[in-house]
Design a protein around this motif. Structure first.
Motif, PDB file in Angstrom:
ATOM      1  N   TRP A 139       0.578  -1.520   0.285  1.00 42.93           N
ATOM      2  CA  TRP A 139       0.044   0.171  -0.253  1.00 42.93           C
ATOM      3  C   TRP A 139       0.876   1.458  -0.174  1.00 42.93           C
ATOM      4  O   TRP A 139       1.854   1.306   0.681  1.00 42.93           O
ATOM      5  N   ARG A 140       0.390   2.266  -0.925  1.00 39.23           N
ATOM      6  CA  ARG A 140       1.193   3.194  -0.976  1.00 39.23           C
ATOM      7  C   ARG A 140       0.528   4.271  -0.485  1.00 39.23           C
ATOM      8  O   ARG A 140       0.679   5.645  -0.596  1.00 39.23           O
ATOM      9  N   GLY A 141      -0.858   4.088   0.349  1.00 41.36           N
ATOM     10  CA  GLY A 141      -1.685   5.494   0.496  1.00 41.36           C
ATOM     11  C   GLY A 141      -2.816   5.057   0.475  1.00 41.36           C
ATOM     12  O   GLY A 141      -3.334   3.626  -0.162  1.00 41.36           O
ATOM     13  N   GLU A 142      -3.941   5.759   0.489  1.00 40.19           N
ATOM     14  CA  GLU A 142      -5.539   5.429  -0.289  1.00 40.19           C
ATOM     15  C   GLU A 142      -5.518   4.953  -1.636  1.00 40.19           C
ATOM     16  O   GLU A 142      -4.862   5.590  -2.582  1.00 40.19           O
ATOM     17  N   ALA A 143      -6.062   3.519  -1.934  1.00 44.62           N
ATOM     18  CA  ALA A 143      -6.377   3.080  -2.942  1.00 44.62           C
ATOM     19  C   ALA A 143      -6.990   4.304  -4.244  1.00 44.62           C
ATOM     20  O   ALA A 143      -8.591   4.397  -3.587  1.00 44.62           O
ATOM     21  N   LEU A 144      -6.734   4.228  -5.071  1.00 46.23           N
ATOM     22  CA  LEU A 144      -7.312   4.987  -5.903  1.00 46.23           C
ATOM     23  C   LEU A 144      -7.387   6.482  -5.248  1.00 46.23           C
ATOM     24  O   LEU A 144      -7.818   7.403  -6.325  1.00 46.23           O
ATOM     25  N   SER A 145      -6.948   6.872  -5.228  1.00 46.84           N
ATOM     26  CA  SER A 145      -6.432   8.005  -4.635  1.00 46.84           C
ATOM     27  C   SER A 145      -6.579   9.265  -5.855  1.00 46.84           C
ATOM     28  O   SER A 145      -6.845  10.380  -5.195  1.00 46.84           O
ATOM     29  N   ASN A 146      -5.719   9.510  -6.911  1.00 48.35           N
ATOM     30  CA  ASN A 146      -5.939  10.507  -7.811  1.00 48.35           C
ATOM     31  C   ASN A 146      -7.570   9.847  -8.224  1.00 48.35           C
ATOM     32  O   ASN A 146      -6.841  10.192 -10.402  1.00 48.35           O
ATOM     33  N   VAL A 147      -8.563   8.938  -8.474  1.00 46.76           N
ATOM     34  CA  VAL A 147      -9.384   9.043  -9.191  1.00 46.76           C
ATOM     35  C   VAL A 147     -10.857   9.268  -9.077  1.00 46.76           C
ATOM     36  O   VAL A 147     -11.406   8.641  -7.543  1.00 46.76           O
ATOM     37  N   ARG A 148     -11.187   9.761  -9.371  1.00 43.95           N
ATOM     38  CA  ARG A 148     -12.762  10.013  -8.917  1.00 43.95           C
ATOM     39  C   ARG A 148     -13.866   9.354  -8.721  1.00 43.95           C
ATOM     40  O   ARG A 148     -14.101   8.201  -9.934  1.00 43.95           O
ATOM     41  N   LEU A 149     -14.359   8.640  -7.628  1.00 40.61           N
ATOM     42  CA  LEU A 149     -14.995   7.501  -7.520  1.00 40.61           C
ATOM     43  C   LEU A 149     -16.834   7.688  -7.788  1.00 40.61           C
ATOM     44  O   LEU A 149     -17.549   8.779  -7.036  1.00 40.61           O
ATOM     45  N   SER A 150     -16.742   6.829  -8.940  1.00 40.61           N
ATOM     46  CA  SER A 150     -17.863   6.652  -8.339  1.00 40.61           C
ATOM     47  C   SER A 150     -18.933   5.325  -7.475  1.00 40.61           C
ATOM     48  O   SER A 150     -18.155   4.812  -6.709  1.00 40.61           O
ATOM     49  N   GLY A 151     -20.341   5.811  -7.607  1.00 39.56           N
ATOM     50  CA  GLY A 151     -20.564   4.942  -6.241  1.00 39.56           C
ATOM     51  C   GLY A 151     -20.026   3.246  -6.120  1.00 39.56           C
ATOM     52  O   GLY A 151     -19.966   2.676  -5.715  1.00 39.56           O
ATOM     53  N   LEU A 152     -19.817   2.686  -6.778  1.00 37.51           N
ATOM     54  CA  LEU A 152     -19.540   1.443  -7.789  1.00 37.51           C
ATOM     55  C   LEU A 152     -18.583   1.200  -6.803  1.00 37.51           C
ATOM     56  O   LEU A 152     -17.864   0.184  -6.195  1.00 37.51           O
ATOM     57  N   LEU A 153     -17.449   2.316  -7.712  1.00 35.00           N
ATOM     58  CA  LEU A 153     -16.042   1.979  -7.463  1.00 35.00           C
ATOM     59  C   LEU A 153     -16.232   2.416  -6.088  1.00 35.00           C
ATOM     60  O   LEU A 153     -15.254   1.742  -5.148  1.00 35.00           O
ATOM     61  N   GLN A 154     -16.731   3.598  -5.465  1.00 33.90           N
ATOM     62  CA  GLN A 154     -16.410   3.706  -3.832  1.00 33.90           C
ATOM     63  C   GLN A 154     -16.612   2.617  -2.801  1.00 33.90           C
ATOM     64  O   GLN A 154     -15.734   2.014  -2.711  1.00 33.90           O
ATOM     65  N   SER A 155     -17.405   1.389  -3.519  1.00 35.91           N
ATOM     66  CA  SER A 155     -17.853   0.369  -3.192  1.00 35.91           C
ATOM     67  C   SER A 155     -17.169  -0.689  -3.026  1.00 35.91           C
ATOM     68  O   SER A 155     -16.364  -1.047  -1.867  1.00 35.91           O
TER      69      SER A 155
END
Length: 282
Positions: A139-155
């Motif tokens: 781990w290098r931080g929060e997963a997908l920290s440079n991606v705007r998360l849709s509801g599905l990705l947030q889950s």
């Protein structure tokens, strides 16, 4: 090809950055990578990009994004035998990302975490500690920290965060068994402050404090947890935490050698399961 999602998304092919820069192709690729080696249907991909409000042209636009992603993969794939369509392949009514030679941090994390959990269950503490520490180092931080998360990705990210916390618990459990109670204090202090209602971490923190000669501090943790639970949930602490607190009050000799799951009354393989409603912060 090297792929990283446990932190900012980054894709490298033969050392060349090929990470998409546009928001929606980046979301699309994220969903494909979370299900690497599996078909993701067009409908799921559309939901992952537009949530519940797709445009009428969603299917055509999705195909355009796939073409754009393949174009990025076309030249620097680093393997003469792997073409862009071999990597991002069409499967019936969806698409699948197939990893060529290289590294994918999510696959590496899952493999190491699974092996470490199995070693812990089998009582191989040194091996478990090493494997679980290696898993967490992916781990290098929060997963997908440079991606705007849709509801599905947030889950998807939430489930991954919960997996990370379980791995942390197993790792701390292994270290406590190996006598590393002082070494885990700093991490446990931070994690418990960030997750005041996460009882399993609080339990491990109390054990580590007690074994470090900080009996009063261990009892203070219990009272802080109780105060938080009563105020925010209207609940008393679990029987496991109450049993541990009573043992600390008695200065029970068994505290020097029993393990956290003794108080939880569960197998260490399922140590750490909590409801998502309590929230987990890393």
């Amino acid at each position: 090809m090297d792929i990283f999602v446990l932190g900012p998304m980054e894709i490298l092919a033969a050392g060349v950055p090929i990470t998409p820069t546009a928001r929606k192709p980046r979301q699309l690729l994220s969903l494909l990578l979370f299900h690497i080696g599996q078909k993701v249907s067009n409908e799921k991909l559309i939901r992952g990009v537009w949530d519940d409000d797709p445009p009428q042209t969603a299917h055509a636009t999705l195909q355009t994004y796939i073409v754009q992603l393949r174009r990025r993969l076309k030249n620097p794939v680093g393997s003469e035998s792997a073409t862009a369509k071999d990597i991002l392949t069409t499967v019936d009514d969806g698409y699948m990302f197939v990893l060529p030679d290289g590294r994918f941090d999510l696959m590496e994390y899952r493999r190491l975490s699974r092996q470490g959990s199995a070693a812990l269950k089998n009582g191989d503490l040194t091996q478990a500690s090493q494997l679980l520490h290696d898993a967490l180092s992916c781990w290098r931080g929060e997963a997908l920290s440079n991606v705007r998360l849709s509801g599905l990705l947030q889950s998807e990210v939430q489930r991954l965060s919960e997996s990370r916390v379980r791995t942390i618990e197993y790792c701390i459990d292994a270290d406590l068994r190996l006598g590393g109670h002082r070494e885990v204090l700093e991490d446990l202090s931070r994690l418990c402050a960030e997750n005041p209602l996460y009882e399993n971490l609080q339990l491990e923190y109390m054990v580590a404090l007690y074994r470090s000669g900080l009996r009063v501090e261990a009892m203070n943790v219990f009272h802080q947890v109780r105060s938080e639970m009563v105020e925010h949930l209207g609940l008393e602490p679990s029987a496991a935490l109450r049993r541990l607190n009573e043992s600390i009050l008695r200065a029970d000799d068994s505290l020097d050698h029993v393990f956290p799951e003794t108080y939880l009354g569960v197998d260490p393989q399922i140590l750490g399961s909590v409801s998502a409603e309590k929230g987990v912060s890393l």
